[in-house]
Enzyme design. Sequence first.
Site, short mmCIF file in Angstrom:
data_model
loop_
_atom_site.label_atom_id
_atom_site.label_comp_id
_atom_site.label_asym_id
_atom_site.label_seq_id
_atom_site.Cartn_x
_atom_site.Cartn_y
_atom_site.Cartn_z
N HIS A 37 0.84 -1.20 0.00
CA HIS A 37 0.00 0.00 0.00
C HIS A 37 0.88 1.26 0.00
O HIS A 37 0.59 2.24 -0.70
CB HIS A 37 -0.89 0.03 1.24
CG HIS A 37 -1.85 -1.12 1.35
ND1 HIS A 37 -1.77 -2.08 2.33
CD2 HIS A 37 -2.92 -1.47 0.59
CE1 HIS A 37 -2.74 -2.96 2.19
NE2 HIS A 37 -3.45 -2.62 1.14
N ALA A 176 5.05 -5.15 -4.49
CA ALA A 176 6.01 -5.09 -3.38
C ALA A 176 6.15 -6.50 -2.81
O ALA A 176 5.15 -7.22 -2.64
CB ALA A 176 5.52 -4.14 -2.30
P1 AMP Z 1 -6.19 -4.16 -0.70
O1 AMP Z 1 -6.12 -3.35 0.56
O2 AMP Z 1 -5.66 -5.54 -0.54
O3 AMP Z 1 -7.54 -4.09 -1.35
O4 AMP Z 1 -5.19 -3.44 -1.70
C1 AMP Z 1 -5.30 -2.08 -1.99
C2 AMP Z 1 -4.39 -1.72 -3.13
O5 AMP Z 1 -3.05 -2.06 -2.79
C3 AMP Z 1 -4.72 -2.49 -4.42
O6 AMP Z 1 -4.53 -1.61 -5.52
C4 AMP Z 1 -3.69 -3.58 -4.41
O7 AMP Z 1 -3.39 -4.07 -5.70
C5 AMP Z 1 -2.50 -2.88 -3.80
N1 AMP Z 1 -1.56 -3.85 -3.26
C6 AMP Z 1 -1.81 -4.82 -2.33
N2 AMP Z 1 -0.71 -5.56 -2.11
C7 AMP Z 1 0.26 -5.07 -2.93
C8 AMP Z 1 1.62 -5.41 -3.22
N3 AMP Z 1 2.23 -6.42 -2.58
N4 AMP Z 1 2.29 -4.68 -4.13
C9 AMP Z 1 1.68 -3.65 -4.78
N5 AMP Z 1 0.42 -3.28 -4.57
C10 AMP Z 1 -0.29 -3.97 -3.67
#
Ligand code: AMP
EC number: 6.3.2.1
Length: 284
Positions: A37, A176
Amino acid sequence: MQIITDPAEMQAIAEKLRLQHQYIGVVMTMGALHEGHLSLVKLAKEKAGTVIMTLFVNPTQFGPGEDFHRYPRPFEKDVALARSAGIDYLFAPATEAMYPEGYSTSIDPGPVATRFEGASRPGHFGGMATVVIKLLGITRPHLAVFGEKDAQQLAIIRRVVLDMNIGTTILGVPIARESDGLATSSRNIYLSSDERQQASVLYRAIRYAGEQIEQDRADLEAIAAEAEELVLSEKDTQPDYLCFVDDATFERAAKAVSGKNYRLIMAVRIGPIRLIDNWSFKYS
Ligand code: AMP
């Protein structure tokens, strides 16, 4: 950092910022913030003058039996992280504020939402696309940043934003990863220490496939089968899917054609936990 819970108040603030010619960037999350994030926030801060983070565990993108109720919600910790990352506004609405009585609209993103994650999690992408469009309407951003971790989600958001003439610029950020290559995820905390070690096999499979592509192999289907063997060689792993797809449409790709963009996508169960990962490349 201001914390806003009322959609109408957030919308009024965004409207005011626009009238002041502020360039607004948004990062949408379900909380339990981690490095992934924060890498989205970093890009949003580079590109936009005001950055809004949304924090909402959206019930309509969870299927029956999924982890909606036990999804981690460390609110105070998230507030501290968002503040130290330089977020200007944290929009954290209650479910009832997003879906008040009488709410009835939903978005159907079409064929790209029926494959892979869409097939494994019926209704997931419709719920996701609907809340993303709602959050774009509330935060009125010029720019929205999403992670490539959820590559099919990103492809769908690009499609829906284009099709619905929303006009927001959508940017993707590379995945990440932890030191052993496991993609950082709010759900990694569900893994036992054995499962956590086994989980690095997803990245090893990506590395293996990458090496094969570098050796100029174009037989994507065979490479995917070999990568799947590698995943299966690890104890207690169960691939849900593992294959190459066209990077925009998520249609399965069997053979690589020069100049086209592809993505290796996978969902693997490690014990009771389901992890996703992916890797994109242009075939030359
Ligand atoms: P989430 O809170 O899991 O819904 O993720 C929110 C945002 O963070 C989304 O756009 C995800 O794709 C991004 N995100 C979650 N994990 C990662 C990661 N490891 N690397 C890059 N972006 C991430």
